[in-house]
Design a protein around this motif. Structure first.
Motif, mmCIF file in Angstrom:
data_model
loop_
_atom_site.group_PDB
_atom_site.id
_atom_site.type_symbol
_atom_site.label_atom_id
_atom_site.label_comp_id
_atom_site.label_asym_id
_atom_site.label_seq_id
_atom_site.Cartn_x
_atom_site.Cartn_y
_atom_site.Cartn_z
ATOM 1 N N THR A 269 -9.964 1.350 -24.764
ATOM 2 C CA THR A 269 -9.231 0.346 -23.988
ATOM 3 C C THR A 269 -9.580 0.388 -22.502
ATOM 4 O OG1 THR A 269 -7.375 1.859 -23.622
ATOM 5 C CG2 THR A 269 -7.300 0.469 -25.592
ATOM 6 N N LYS A 270 -10.234 1.501 -22.095
ATOM 7 C CA LYS A 270 -10.554 1.724 -20.679
ATOM 8 C C LYS A 270 -9.308 1.632 -19.797
ATOM 9 C CE LYS A 270 -15.331 0.540 -21.392
ATOM 10 N NZ LYS A 270 -15.137 0.728 -22.873
ATOM 11 N N GLN A 271 -8.274 2.314 -20.297
ATOM 12 C CA GLN A 271 -7.009 2.388 -19.587
ATOM 13 C C GLN A 271 -6.560 3.848 -19.495
ATOM 14 O OE1 GLN A 271 -5.020 -0.313 -18.367
ATOM 15 N NE2 GLN A 271 -6.806 -1.590 -18.831
ATOM 16 N N MET A 272 -5.961 4.188 -18.363
ATOM 17 C CA MET A 272 -5.304 5.481 -18.204
ATOM 18 C C MET A 272 -3.793 5.272 -18.298
ATOM 19 S SD MET A 272 -4.971 7.973 -14.848
ATOM 20 C CE MET A 272 -6.692 8.508 -14.786
ATOM 21 N N SER A 273 -3.145 6.027 -19.191
ATOM 22 C CA SER A 273 -1.690 6.004 -19.290
ATOM 23 C C SER A 273 -1.149 7.230 -18.577
ATOM 24 C CB SER A 273 -1.244 6.007 -20.759
ATOM 25 O OG SER A 273 -1.728 4.856 -21.435
ATOM 26 N N VAL A 274 -0.226 7.028 -17.661
ATOM 27 C CA VAL A 274 0.310 8.111 -16.843
ATOM 28 C C VAL A 274 1.753 8.363 -17.249
ATOM 29 C CG1 VAL A 274 0.738 8.942 -14.510
ATOM 30 C CG2 VAL A 274 -1.201 7.414 -14.953
ATOM 31 N N PHE A 275 2.050 9.622 -17.611
ATOM 32 C CA PHE A 275 3.387 9.986 -18.086
ATOM 33 C C PHE A 275 3.998 11.051 -17.178
ATOM 34 C CE2 PHE A 275 0.889 8.657 -21.716
ATOM 35 C CZ PHE A 275 1.751 7.861 -22.456
ATOM 36 N N ASP A 277 7.448 13.601 -17.521
ATOM 37 C CA ASP A 277 8.573 14.034 -18.358
ATOM 38 C C ASP A 277 8.701 13.170 -19.603
ATOM 39 O OD1 ASP A 277 9.247 16.065 -16.511
ATOM 40 O OD2 ASP A 277 10.356 14.628 -15.298
ATOM 41 N N GLY A 278 7.532 12.806 -20.167
ATOM 42 C CA GLY A 278 7.502 12.057 -21.420
ATOM 43 C C GLY A 278 7.649 10.559 -21.273
ATOM 44 N N GLN A 279 7.895 10.051 -20.083
ATOM 45 C CA GLN A 279 8.084 8.619 -19.865
ATOM 46 C C GLN A 279 6.832 7.999 -19.247
ATOM 47 O OE1 GLN A 279 10.984 7.041 -20.909
ATOM 48 N NE2 GLN A 279 11.412 9.092 -21.742
ATOM 49 N N LEU A 280 6.433 6.846 -19.766
ATOM 50 C CA LEU A 280 5.262 6.154 -19.237
ATOM 51 C C LEU A 280 5.584 5.592 -17.855
ATOM 52 C CD1 LEU A 280 2.385 5.011 -19.709
ATOM 53 C CD2 LEU A 280 3.484 2.960 -20.664
ATOM 54 N N LEU A 281 4.789 6.011 -16.849
ATOM 55 C CA LEU A 281 4.985 5.509 -15.492
ATOM 56 C C LEU A 281 4.186 4.240 -15.236
ATOM 57 C CD1 LEU A 281 4.916 8.723 -13.245
ATOM 58 C CD2 LEU A 281 6.892 7.513 -14.189
ATOM 59 N N ARG A 282 2.933 4.245 -15.628
ATOM 60 C CA ARG A 282 2.105 3.057 -15.451
ATOM 61 C C ARG A 282 0.795 3.216 -16.208
ATOM 62 N NH1 ARG A 282 0.365 2.278 -9.247
ATOM 63 N NH2 ARG A 282 2.616 2.453 -8.958
ATOM 64 N N LYS A 283 0.119 2.074 -16.371
ATOM 65 C CA LYS A 283 -1.227 2.049 -16.937
ATOM 66 C C LYS A 283 -2.206 1.644 -15.835
ATOM 67 C CE LYS A 283 -0.339 1.186 -21.862
ATOM 68 N NZ LYS A 283 -1.240 2.238 -22.376
ATOM 69 N N ILE A 284 -3.355 2.317 -15.824
ATOM 70 C CA ILE A 284 -4.327 2.101 -14.770
ATOM 71 C C ILE A 284 -5.685 1.771 -15.397
ATOM 72 C CG2 ILE A 284 -5.556 3.168 -12.852
ATOM 73 C CD1 ILE A 284 -3.156 5.000 -12.445
ATOM 74 N N VAL A 362 -11.183 4.511 -10.502
ATOM 75 C CA VAL A 362 -9.992 3.659 -10.427
ATOM 76 C C VAL A 362 -10.034 2.927 -9.089
ATOM 77 C CG1 VAL A 362 -8.619 5.146 -11.933
ATOM 78 C CG2 VAL A 362 -8.572 5.518 -9.471
ATOM 79 N N SER A 363 -9.178 1.934 -8.932
ATOM 80 C CA SER A 363 -9.163 1.162 -7.691
ATOM 81 C C SER A 363 -8.656 2.011 -6.533
ATOM 82 C CB SER A 363 -8.284 -0.075 -7.854
ATOM 83 O OG SER A 363 -6.912 0.321 -7.927
ATOM 84 N N MET A 364 -8.883 1.539 -5.324
ATOM 85 C CA MET A 364 -8.425 2.252 -4.141
ATOM 86 C C MET A 364 -6.904 2.412 -4.165
ATOM 87 S SD MET A 364 -9.321 3.775 -1.326
ATOM 88 C CE MET A 364 -10.938 3.153 -0.800
#
Length: 423
Positions: A269-275, A277-284, A362-364
């Motif tokens: 998918t060429k995406q980074m998932s950032v978690f 404490d187990g919760q998804l913060l954002r996709k990059i 990743v972007s700036m």
């Protein structure tokens, strides 16, 4: 990074030449024997001991013998103290005193096999060990030994510990030790017995040797629990090795583990998932390494962070990979040069195409945000690329399953992991 430079970044009782020597000891130098196999009591929990002579009925029992043997010379400063007592007896107190009267503090090994000084002994110094024990019939027994440590050796290895006092790390931070030259395979078990780790709350763990014995990692079966305190002592000073060298110094640190922060990158998918404490913060959106220079698949951790740096690859054998570029928000993942970093030149293809030389582009804006969130020791897992992460290329302790990881230990590992070596 660490306590000495490396490529732009900064034995145990079995190894001793005393009672637990790598090369053997005197005829009477054996481990302590305890009632029902119970460990010996620590020196701080001494029972009252008298000086009355032994009961005549037991006067023929073997004398309590202390190791190193009385009169021993040239003992390593890593020497540990042990005792052989009559069957049915137990140690009640142990003291170790230098010739000037200074008392040496120490702790028993968890299995009761020997008593380990809290600090390396001094070179060229006379010490007296006194062990008190209670016999099977309650009588008091005492054994003493006066021995002398060796002079400071001329040939020592260099070592490092990638953990620092009062620092807070990510949940994937392994305890990383480094040795130059590497520890010979025949010596690793002895050295490993002198590498002590304690966690609060308690979590089992194991060591794993990599890179021809130049590094060893310690980790738990799972990521550390957030809020864990890790206390480490790499008691290397004075350990004799089979190559004629000796350990140089003891290194120690007490650090904390922070919140659970994890990054997961999927090449599909060429995406980074950032978690957190187990919760998804954002996709990059990301751009990984192109086919000729693919990113490594596996679990790595952030090793160092630089808000700005310069990538200079002019020594690369492939002219197509030579460049000098200023980089912002760089986070190192491998010794080989893979980073997470800002790549404004590839923003138009991030999330769609891989064009990097192996880094996670990743972007700036996203790089700046991510840099503000991460700590050294935060794990990142990349999957689906053409190249598998090489063990030892970075702090790769988590790139193996637990069952694979324990195979790299020089000592047997109990199922589920080992507890602290010291009581």
């Amino acid at each position: 990074m660490g306590m000495f430079a490396r490529a732009g970044a900064t034995v145990g009782a079995l190894s001793l030449m005393a009672s637990l020597a790598l090369t053997g000891c005197g005829d009477d130098q054996k481990k302590a024997e305890f009632v029902d196999g119970a460990p010996a009591v620590g020196s701080s929990v001494a029972a009252e001991t008298g000086t009355a002579p032994a009961d005549p009925a037991t006067s023929a029992d073997p004398t309590l013998k202390v190791s190193p043997a009385d009169g021993a010379k040239n003992r390593p400063v890593s020497t540990e103290i042990s005792a052989k007592i009559p069957e049915g007896g137990k140690v009640t107190d142990l003291t170790l005193t230098a010739a000037n009267g200074d008392k040496v503090e120490g702790r028993w090994r968890a299995d009761g096999s020997s008593w380990v000084p809290n600090k390396p002994l001094k070179f060229g110094t006379r010490y007296t060990a006194t062990v008190n024990a209670a016999g099977a019939g309650g009588e008091t027994r005492q054994g003493t030994s006066t021995f002398t440590t060796m002079a400071k050796p001329k040939s020592m290895i260099a070592s490092g510990l990638y953990l620092f006092d009062d620092k807070t790390y990510g949940v994937g931070m392994p305890v990383v030790t480094e040795f130059h030259p590497g520890i010979p395979e025949k010596d690793r078990a002895a050295v490993q017995k002198r590498m002590f780790v304690r966690t609060d709350p308690p979590q089992p763990g194991a060591w794993h040797w990599v890179s021809n014995g130049t590094q060893a990692y310690y980790r738990a079966p799972e990521y550390w629990k957030p809020g864990t305190t890790i206390s480490v002592r790499i008691a290397l000073a004075g350990i004799p090795l089979s190559n004629g060298k000796y350990g140089n110094v003891d290194r120690s640190a007490t650090a904390k583990i922070g919140r659970a922060f994890e990054m997961k990158v999927d090449n599909a998918t060429k995406q980074m998932s950032v978690f957190q404490d187990g919760q998804l913060l954002r996709k990059i959106p990301v751009s990984l390494g192109k086919k000729s220079t693919p990113s490594s698949s596996g679990t790595m951790v952030v090793m160092e962070k630089k808000e700005s740096t310069v990538f200079d690859t002019r020594d690369d054998p492939d002219p197509a990979n030579r460049y000098v570029t200023e980089i912002d928000f760089a986070q190192r993942l491998t010794w080989g040069g893979e980073y997470i970093h800002a790549a404004p030149w590839s923003e138009h293809v991030q999330g769609r195409q891989n064009v990097s030389h192996g880094c996670v582009n990743v972007s700036m804006a996203q790089a700046k945000w991510l840099f503000s969130q991460t700590r050294v020791g935060d794990p990142i897992t990349i999957k689906g690329t053409e190249r598998k992460l090489v063990q030892g290329n970075g702090w790769t302790a988590w790139s193996l399953s637990w069952s694979e990881f324990v195979k790299g230990s020089a000592l047997p590992v109990p199922e589920g992991g080992a507890g602290p070596a010291l009581a």
